[in-house]
Design a protein around this motif. Structure first.
Motif, PDB file in Angstrom:
ATOM      1  N   ASP A 106     -13.323  14.146 -31.386  1.00 46.04           N
ATOM      2  CA  ASP A 106     -12.001  14.479 -31.930  1.00 46.04           C
ATOM      3  C   ASP A 106     -12.144  15.482 -33.082  1.00 46.04           C
ATOM      4  O   ASP A 106     -12.636  15.151 -34.156  1.00 46.04           O
ATOM      5  CB  ASP A 106     -11.314  13.193 -32.421  1.00 46.04           C
ATOM      6  CG  ASP A 106      -9.904  13.447 -32.924  1.00 46.04           C
ATOM      7  OD1 ASP A 106      -9.577  14.601 -33.261  1.00 46.04           O
ATOM      8  OD2 ASP A 106      -9.128  12.470 -32.996  1.00 46.04           O
ATOM      9  N   TYR A 108      -9.951  16.749 -35.052  1.00 46.68           N
ATOM     10  CA  TYR A 108      -9.176  16.471 -36.267  1.00 46.68           C
ATOM     11  C   TYR A 108      -9.913  15.461 -37.154  1.00 46.68           C
ATOM     12  O   TYR A 108     -10.021  15.623 -38.365  1.00 46.68           O
ATOM     13  CB  TYR A 108      -7.779  15.944 -35.906  1.00 46.68           C
ATOM     14  CG  TYR A 108      -6.981  16.932 -35.092  1.00 46.68           C
ATOM     15  CD1 TYR A 108      -6.341  18.005 -35.706  1.00 46.68           C
ATOM     16  CD2 TYR A 108      -6.879  16.811 -33.704  1.00 46.68           C
ATOM     17  CE1 TYR A 108      -5.611  18.923 -34.960  1.00 46.68           C
ATOM     18  CE2 TYR A 108      -6.161  17.722 -32.953  1.00 46.68           C
ATOM     19  CZ  TYR A 108      -5.519  18.780 -33.588  1.00 46.68           C
ATOM     20  OH  TYR A 108      -4.804  19.690 -32.842  1.00 46.68           O
ATOM     21  N   GLU A 112     -11.780  15.583 -41.088  1.00 40.37           N
ATOM     22  CA  GLU A 112     -11.644  14.587 -42.166  1.00 40.37           C
ATOM     23  C   GLU A 112     -13.014  14.073 -42.578  1.00 40.37           C
ATOM     24  O   GLU A 112     -13.285  13.878 -43.767  1.00 40.37           O
ATOM     25  CB  GLU A 112     -10.776  13.409 -41.696  1.00 40.37           C
ATOM     26  CG  GLU A 112      -9.304  13.754 -41.617  1.00 40.37           C
ATOM     27  CD  GLU A 112      -8.471  12.540 -41.196  1.00 40.37           C
ATOM     28  OE1 GLU A 112      -8.761  11.415 -41.671  1.00 40.37           O
ATOM     29  OE2 GLU A 112      -7.547  12.734 -40.382  1.00 40.37           O
TER      30      GLU A 112
ATOM     31  N   MET B   1      -4.034  11.122 -40.254  1.00 38.27           N
ATOM     32  CA  MET B   1      -2.981  11.742 -39.470  1.00 38.27           C
ATOM     33  C   MET B   1      -2.920  11.087 -38.089  1.00 38.27           C
ATOM     34  O   MET B   1      -1.869  10.662 -37.632  1.00 38.27           O
ATOM     35  CB  MET B   1      -3.247  13.237 -39.336  1.00 38.27           C
ATOM     36  CG  MET B   1      -2.156  13.984 -38.610  1.00 38.27           C
ATOM     37  SD  MET B   1      -2.502  15.749 -38.488  1.00 38.27           S
ATOM     38  CE  MET B   1      -3.445  15.807 -36.972  1.00 38.27           C
ATOM     39  N   SER B   2      -4.079  10.935 -37.488  1.00 34.25           N
ATOM     40  CA  SER B   2      -4.105  10.427 -36.120  1.00 34.25           C
ATOM     41  C   SER B   2      -3.586   8.989 -36.050  1.00 34.25           C
ATOM     42  O   SER B   2      -3.093   8.560 -35.012  1.00 34.25           O
ATOM     43  CB  SER B   2      -5.531  10.500 -35.572  1.00 34.25           C
ATOM     44  OG  SER B   2      -6.419   9.925 -36.488  1.00 34.25           O
ATOM     45  N   ALA B  27       0.788  19.931 -33.932  1.00 31.86           N
ATOM     46  CA  ALA B  27      -0.328  20.657 -33.305  1.00 31.86           C
ATOM     47  C   ALA B  27       0.082  22.123 -33.179  1.00 31.86           C
ATOM     48  O   ALA B  27       1.266  22.434 -33.009  1.00 31.86           O
ATOM     49  CB  ALA B  27      -0.617  20.078 -31.925  1.00 31.86           C
ATOM     50  N   ASP B  31      -3.312  25.840 -29.864  1.00 33.07           N
ATOM     51  CA  ASP B  31      -4.224  24.824 -29.340  1.00 33.07           C
ATOM     52  C   ASP B  31      -3.680  24.174 -28.071  1.00 33.07           C
ATOM     53  O   ASP B  31      -4.447  23.797 -27.178  1.00 33.07           O
ATOM     54  CB  ASP B  31      -4.485  23.745 -30.400  1.00 33.07           C
ATOM     55  CG  ASP B  31      -5.240  24.298 -31.599  1.00 33.07           C
ATOM     56  OD1 ASP B  31      -6.031  25.237 -31.406  1.00 33.07           O
ATOM     57  OD2 ASP B  31      -5.034  23.804 -32.721  1.00 33.07           O
ATOM     58  N   ARG B  34      -4.220  26.794 -25.278  1.00 32.34           N
ATOM     59  CA  ARG B  34      -5.640  26.951 -24.939  1.00 32.34           C
ATOM     60  C   ARG B  34      -6.277  25.645 -24.475  1.00 32.34           C
ATOM     61  O   ARG B  34      -7.128  25.641 -23.589  1.00 32.34           O
ATOM     62  CB  ARG B  34      -6.432  27.465 -26.160  1.00 32.34           C
ATOM     63  CG  ARG B  34      -6.201  28.929 -26.482  1.00 32.34           C
ATOM     64  CD  ARG B  34      -7.021  29.348 -27.712  1.00 32.34           C
ATOM     65  NE  ARG B  34      -8.418  28.980 -27.595  1.00 32.34           N
ATOM     66  CZ  ARG B  34      -9.338  29.689 -26.936  1.00 32.34           C
ATOM     67  NH1 ARG B  34      -8.993  30.826 -26.364  1.00 32.34           N
ATOM     68  NH2 ARG B  34     -10.584  29.259 -26.857  1.00 32.34           N
TER      69      ARG B  34
END
Lengths: 745, 167
Positions: A106, A108, A112, B1-2, B27, B31, B34
């Protein structure tokens, strides 16, 4: 040999893929099992690592974490010396030094996690400028901070001063410059002890990466494979640094057992990867009243950053080009590359020459004024001609005609009329206009004995259908290598361009034709392509399957018959130096390059005295480059190089803060846009070089050398202000104008 | 965030075909195009709206897709470089780039082709100043722009270029 394709602007081989967006660059490649990797870097410029802490709130057990102790072989990025670690384990030597690698599926979460790693460092005194490094108050590299030094001596400078009527001194500086290829750097790796290491990436020199990965993993050559993906620009920036990213991706792959992709974002690419070496050059020049050079004393220093990388070679080219294309019986050059605690500076188009050409070409305008000659008249009286010698004592055997190049450049730019007109119109105008020029040379290919040492090899292979594939490690990075190799092979074999293709550079499949650098690909490797193709044809002739003057159909039939009866149809060619070249590494004298491209560039500028902005309003580039293989590609090289050099001259300012680039974004590091670049008018003179394919010389770097001094000479013509440093940003011009106004009060 | 933000479903008409994806609302459209949609012709150069490598057409307007949140693209009509040619038939802009040397390394080319097509849709016969202005949002480090200007002029002369929105 008939030139059916050479000299003509055929369609770029991979052009269709590029204009349709189908070309696959490294970040366009994706695999189901692939995870992403990132690099955790130092936060201080120099110090000792005390420990690494992994912050709370991150599921660290899901991550692959690599530090120096996970490296199976030697912790080094092998290049010329082996001083640069792959991952710092004890000492930090620059603020972007890689210390920890992380991988996770991941992206993202990975970001972090990167922010949650703390590297505790006990800071040590650091060095950030050429002056501080030379002062040796703090030693940050080796015993004296000197990465490399050269001495060039011609004649006897000390005795020659007596013959000089005037002695002119000056100091000139150039800043760092970011290559700023639009495709950021990246690599994908798979690695395990059984199969070895394979990487795909954005790179110029597959065999450099190959060489670096062997000691890192302690693996033999056949266990390392490096494949170039389509590459979105290099300009030298993808010469040596890709080895670092490949090493990092491969280490994460080795530990995780997964395919790992590392692609830098723009900010990381700008701050962490190499830039052009900042430079400081001092000239002391003795000249007679009638403008003959009698002595040149040149002291040159470049900032190499924290590790040796390619600085020795960059310094070499800077040194050899520092006396310009002029005849002077007495020349002394002392040059040094020194270490600082910035990320290593590296290859960038021109490779040291733009720095030293800037200095000599700005300086000669000052010398001209000191003896009351025009800049052109001073140069005309000293231009290098056939049978005369350069600073390294190289006798020029070509019929070089600088006065002719100058005449043509002045005619095309309307130099004299404009100079007169601007002189009349500038008084009272808020926008001052000026015109200036530079005359310069650029040696093509590796310096001195470099090409012999490289011993490049090219192969060609034919199929039973009569198609021919060129096998070389030379990379297409936008300059047109695929196209030029195909033109050369097609004409050598007398078959159509469409029958030729160029293999994807892959160390598992192509021979080492050397790195894609030093304006050597068309001239040196192109020559090998031609020889290999001729050898292939000769194989068919000798086997009785083909007569010398054959048709394409006959060639195709002969290939088919040969392969059916004898198997693989392959031929090769290995580099052999042109006869009569001699270079002495110990005295740094002799034939520095097989040949040079010669040029005169004229820049016209408009300087706004209200906004302090200087703009280039017209540009004429006249050069002698041997045979032009592909007019559109050749002009494209010149135009692109001139644009980059305009950026270096006026806009591109790397702001340093304790060894770190503080403006690592395209919003505050300004490269020229379509609105900033003037018409660039390109003119070629063609004097075939006997040892290049069809007479071609190298040209890729040439256009980077001349624009900066031409532009600053033009600014001096417009404003009377003699700037000694680039980039000449509005801030610099404002200060200089204020100083001049103050001096007049 | 996730952990705190839920993914949403968006659908866009991409090169004439409805495509959907489950993505975080913030997002980047770049992204999504792609990654989720595997249309890799649109490139990332800077990620901050400076270089134009990620340019595409959204509801007929040229945008830098690195600055567009996915949620904003829900329901939008999008044209990427993959939709510019009709099969093997290049558009006039693409042919001109190929003929005139407008593409070197090729990484800015998709965005540049989109920008050139958008320019010609606004100004079918642009002058030098309009061409420079129209392409000033797309950075090219290889060409010095000269051959790109020539390509635009050639495309314009060939007169075959239709509005890219009509493809």
């Amino acid at each position: 040999m008939e030139e059916k394709y050479i000299g003509h602007s055929v369609e770029r081989k991979e052009g269709r893929e590029k204009v349709t967006g189908r070309a696959r660059y490294v970040d366009d490649l994706a695999f189901p099992d692939m995870v992403h990797g990132v690099t955790v870097r130092s936060s201080v410029a120099r110090g000792r690592i005390l420990g690494i802490r992994y912050g709370d709130g991150i599921p660290w057990n899901e991550f692959t974490i690599v530090t120096a102790k996970d490296i199976p072989g030697a912790n080094e990025i092998a290049l010329i010396l082996h001083d640069q670690p792959c991952l710092a384990s004890e000492f930090i030597n620059h603020p972007e030094e890689p210390v920890v690698l992380l991988a996770h599926p991941d992206k993202y979460l990975l970001e972090e996690a990167r922010r949650a790693v703390r590297i505790d460092v006990e800071a040590m005194p650091a060095v950030f400028t050429i002056e501080d490094s030379l002062a040796k108050g703090t030693i940050v590299w080796g015993e004296d901070n000197v990465l490399k030094a050269y001495h060039v001596d011609k004649g006897d400078v000390d005795s020659a001063w007596a013959a000089a009527d005037v002695i002119v001194e000056g100091e000139y500086r150039t800043g760092a410059q970011e290559q700023l290829y639009i495709e950021n750097q990246g690599m994908i790796a798979v690695a395990n002890p059984t199969d070895g290491v394979t990487v795909w990436g954005s790179l110029q020199c597959p065999y450099y990466v190959h060489k670096a990965l062997m000691p890192l993993f302690g693996l033999p050559a056949e266990k390392i494979r490096v494949i170039q993906a389509e590459t979105g620009g290099g300009f030298g920036g993808k010469e040596e640094y890709p080895s670092m990213i490949a090493a990092h991706a491969a280490l994460l792959a080795w530990k995780s057992g997964k395919r790992v992709k590392i692609v830098y974002d723009r900010a990381e690419d700008m701050v962490a990867t190499t830039k052009r070496h900042p430079s400081r050059t001092r000239h002391r020049t003795g000249v007679t009243r009638d403008g003959k050079l009698v002595a040149m004393d040149i002291d040159l220093a470049i900032d190499g950053g924290a590790y040796a990388t390619l600085s020795a070679v960059v310094l070499s080219r800077a040194t050899i080009h520092s006396a310009g294309p002029y005849v002077c019986p007495n020349v002394r050059i002392r040059s040094q590359a020194v270490a600082t605690n910035a990320p290593p500076h590296g290859a960038f188009r021109g490779f040291g020459a733009p720095q030293s050409v800037f200095a000599i070409e700005r300086h000669l305008d000052q010398v001209a004024r000191a003896v009351n000659l025009t800049p052109e008249e001073l140069r005309r009286r000293n231009f290098l001609r056939k049978d005369q010698t350069t600073a390294t004592g190289q006798i020029i055997h070509e019929d070089v005609n600088f006065s002719g190049l100058l005449d043509r450049a002045f005619k095309e730019s309307d130099y004299h009329a404009k100079r007169a007109r601007f002189e009349k119109e500038n008084p009272g105008a808020t926008v001052k206009r000026g015109i200036g020029f530079s005359s310069f040379m650029h040696g093509a290919g590796f310096t001195g004995s470099g090409e012999v040492y490289l011993a490049s090899v090219v192969e060609v292979e034919a199929t039973a259908e009569g198609c021919v594939r060129v096998l070389a490690a030379s990379t297409e990075i936008g300059q047109g290598a695929n196209t030029i190799f195909s033109q050369i092979a097609a004409d050598a074999l007398g078959i159509s361009y469409d029958r030729i293709d160029v293999a994807q550079p892959d160390t598992g499949a192509v021979p080492n034709s050397g790195p894609t650098v030093a304006s050597r690909t068309s001239m040196v490797v192109g020559n090998l392509v031609e020889k290999a193709a001729l050898n292939l044809k000769n194989t068919l002739v000798e086997s009785g399957l083909l007569c010398d003057a054959c048709t394409e159909d006959e060639f195709v039939r002969a290939c088919k018959r040969y392969i059916e009866t004898r198997g693989t149809l392959r031929a090769r060619a290995k580099y052999e130096p042109p006869p009569g070249l001699h270079w002495d590494d110990t005295t740094y004298s002799g034939d520095a390059y097989g040949t040079y491209a010669w040029a005169v560039y004229v820049a016209e500028v408009a300087v706004d005295t209200v906004t302090y902005e200087a703009r280039v309003s017209d540009f004429v580039a006249v050069q002698e480059i041997g045979k032009v293989i592909h007019p559109v590609l050749a002009a494209g090289q010149i135009e692109g190089g001139v644009a980059q050099a305009i950026g270096m001259s006026l806009y591109e300012n790397v702001v340093w803060r304790e060894g770190r680039m503080a403006n690592g974004q395209m919003t505050n590091y300004i490269m020229p846009t379509a609105a900033d670049i003037p018409p660039i008018r390109v003119f070629f003179e063609e004097q075939p070089y006997p040892f290049g394919p069809h007479g071609a010389k190298g040209i890729g770097e040439l256009p980077m050398d001349g624009p900066a001094p031409a532009i600053l000479n033009a600014i001096e013509n417009a404003t009377g202000i003699s700037l000694r440093e680039i980039p000449a940003t509005p801030e610099v011009l404002m200060e200089a104008m204020a100083e001049k106004a103050g001096a007049l009060v | 965030m996730s952990e705190t933000v839920e993914k949403i479903e968006i659908a866009c008409l991409v090169n004439g075909e409805w495509r959907s994806a489950r993505v975080y609302p913030l997002a980047r459209l770049l992204d999504v195009i792609r990654g989720e949609m595997r249309l890799t012709g649109t490139k990332e150069g800077c990620g901050e709206g400076e270089c134009g490598a990620c340019a595409l057409l959204m509801n007929g307007a040229i945008v830098n897709s690195c600055l567009v949140p996915a949620a904003e693209a829900d329901g939008a009509e999008i044209h990427t470089i993959e939709g510019v040619a009709s099969g093997d038939q290049l558009s006039a802009v693409q042919s001109a780039f190929l003929e005139c040397g407008g593409a070197q390394c090729g990484i800015c080319t998709p965005g540049m082709v989109i920008a050139a097509a958008a320019l010609l849709a606004r100004h079918p016969h642009p002058g030098d100043a309009e061409i420079r202005e129209g392409l000033a949002g797309n950075l090219c480090r290889c060409t010095g722009y000269q051959k790109i200007f020539t390509s635009v002029v050639r495309a314009c002369e060939s007169g075959r270029e239709k509005s890219p929105g009509n493809r």
